[in-house]
Each structure stands twice: as C-alpha cells, then as structure tokens.
Design a protein around this motif. Structure first.
Motif: not given
Length: 267
Positions: A196-197, A212-217
């Motif tokens: 989460q950024f 970038r991670a696999e899942r990013l908010a």
C-alpha cells in the motif's frame, strides 16, 4: 428497434430526462444519466449496467446505428427535435445523446477485493469530492489498466452525470466499491496481500524508486489538504518530484503519472 418519436416535452415516457441539472442534485433513485456518443457506447458495450432508454436528437440518430445494435432489441430509443430536447433537459443539449442507466446493487468492498486476481493494481480514493477529479481518475484507471477503484465515504458519486462524462465512460467500465472504515480497509488489504502506497508531496520515497508488487494499492487524496496525516502515518508514502518552487499536482495528473509508472514497472 424502431425509434419512438417524442413531440411533447411532458410526455411521461421521457420523464426520467426532465430537468437534468436539478435532478443531478436531487438524485434519481437508483438511476444515472449517460451523456454523449462515446459514453453511450461504453454503457451498451460493457453490460455492467442496464440501460433503460435512450433519448437522441433526430439529426444524431443516423450516426448511432453501430452503437445501438449493441443494445437489447426492446430498449426504447426516443427521438426528438432540438427545441423539444432542450425543453426536456432544461438547457441546451449540444451533444444530443442521452441515456438512462440503472445503478447495480452496491457491491461490498471486501467482495470486490476477493474477486481480484493474484496480480492486481487498485486505486483508493479518500476525500475526493470534485466530480471532474473523480471522472479523470477513473479515466486514468481505465487507460493504465487498474483493476478496480475504491472510494471512502467522503468521495462523491462516480455515477454522477458529470463524473461519467469526464471519465469518457470509464466510470461505467472500471469496477468500483465504497468503504466506510479506512483503518478497517487498510487491514483488509493487508490480509489480501496488498502493498500500500500513499501519494503525497512529502512522500518518503520518489516514485521512480518505488517498485511494483504483485498486488498494489495506490492511495490518492483531495487537492490542497491531501491524504489525512493519520492515514499517511500508517502507509508507505511516495512523492512525484517537481521543479524547485512547485510542490504539487492536480490529483488527476498525479494519478496518471503514478498509474503509468506502476502499470509498466516490474518487481
């Protein structure tokens, strides 16, 4: 489908289109207005929302054949003259293409989260009450392949007529859901494995250094005040460096830069 001629602005068949601007403010009891050729195409193409009817200027009908073929055969298509349409809408409708859509059942935020794929990029909006900004962020989300948009309870409705128009129909295409408890939502994203950024002019890391991670908010806040300090304290913060003497961008521009970066970056 056979177009239905409307010659009386008080015809009950087009009552949903009466006094558009006033009803933008008063609400439409589960309906929304789609305006313009491109937005109508998105409404009829995606199937996410049901169209109830279409109202078209007589001189625009011929150019809509390809789009209207995407509609159910029983969709009412009303055709009228410019003077009648203006009296129905309450102002000059220079685009001459309107549709009434039905809002879908509200999807809980956690249900939408659970439906996302193992690799997902989502946008989280906090406190954005300007319809132009909401529409622009949805347009950017669609352009750069974001999988969903989540809005806190203080954000304005992405299905407001102006927001849909500014989004060029993206608000009808990109899945979205609202949440009431920001702390609880952050915890839900943690459970779902999201990095989460939070985007802030005072962010700890420059966006070009963020991976970038696999899942990013990606969290975005309102102009001026930005994201609440309590939220910034809970999340990793990133910034977009600018020329000396200038420290911030319109949230729409910032979202475009951030979404472009994370949609193309690798782990």
């Amino acid at each position: 489908m056979d177009p239905i001629r409307i010659d009386d602005p008080q015809d009950p068949r087009v009552s949903a289109y009466l006094d558009i601007r006033e009803r933008d403010l008063a609400g439409r009891q589960g309906r929304f207005v789609a305006e313009g050729k491109v937005v109508l195409d998105v409404l009829l193409s995606t199937g996410r929302f049901k169209a109830e009817s279409v109202l078209v200027l007589e001189n625009r009908l011929a150019g809509l054949g390809e789009i209207l073929r995407k509609a159910p055969v029983d969709l009412p298509v009303y055709v009228t003259a410019g003077e009648i349409m203006d009296r129905i809408a309450g102002f000059h409708m220079h685009r001459g293409i309107l549709a009434i859509g039905r809002k879908a059942t509200v999807q809980p935020a956690e249900a939408l989260l659970g439906a996302l794929s193992a690799r997902a990029l989502i946008v989280v909006l906090v406190g954005i009450a300007n319809h132009d900004n909401i529409g622009s962020v949805f347009r950017n989300a669609a352009a750069f392949g974001a999988d969903a948009v989540f809005l806190d309870a203080t954000c304005c409705d992405p299905l407001y007529r102006k927001a849909i128009r500014v989004s060029v129909g993206a608000a009808l295409k990109v899945p979205f859901a609202s949440f009431a408890d920001t702390v609880g939502f952050i915890a839900a994203l943690d459970r779902q494995g999201f990095d989460q950024f939070a985007l802030s002019p005072r962010g700890q890391a420059e966006i070009r250094d963020a991976k970038r991670a696999e899942r990013l908010a990606l969290y975005l806040g309102t102009e001026g005040e930005g994201l609440p300090e309590s939220l910034l304290a809970r999340l990793r913060t990133i910034r977009i460096d600018m020329a000396e003497g200038f420290d911030s961008l319109n949230v729409a521009a910032a979202s475009a830069i951030a979404l472009h970066h994370f949609s193309t970056s690798k782990r």
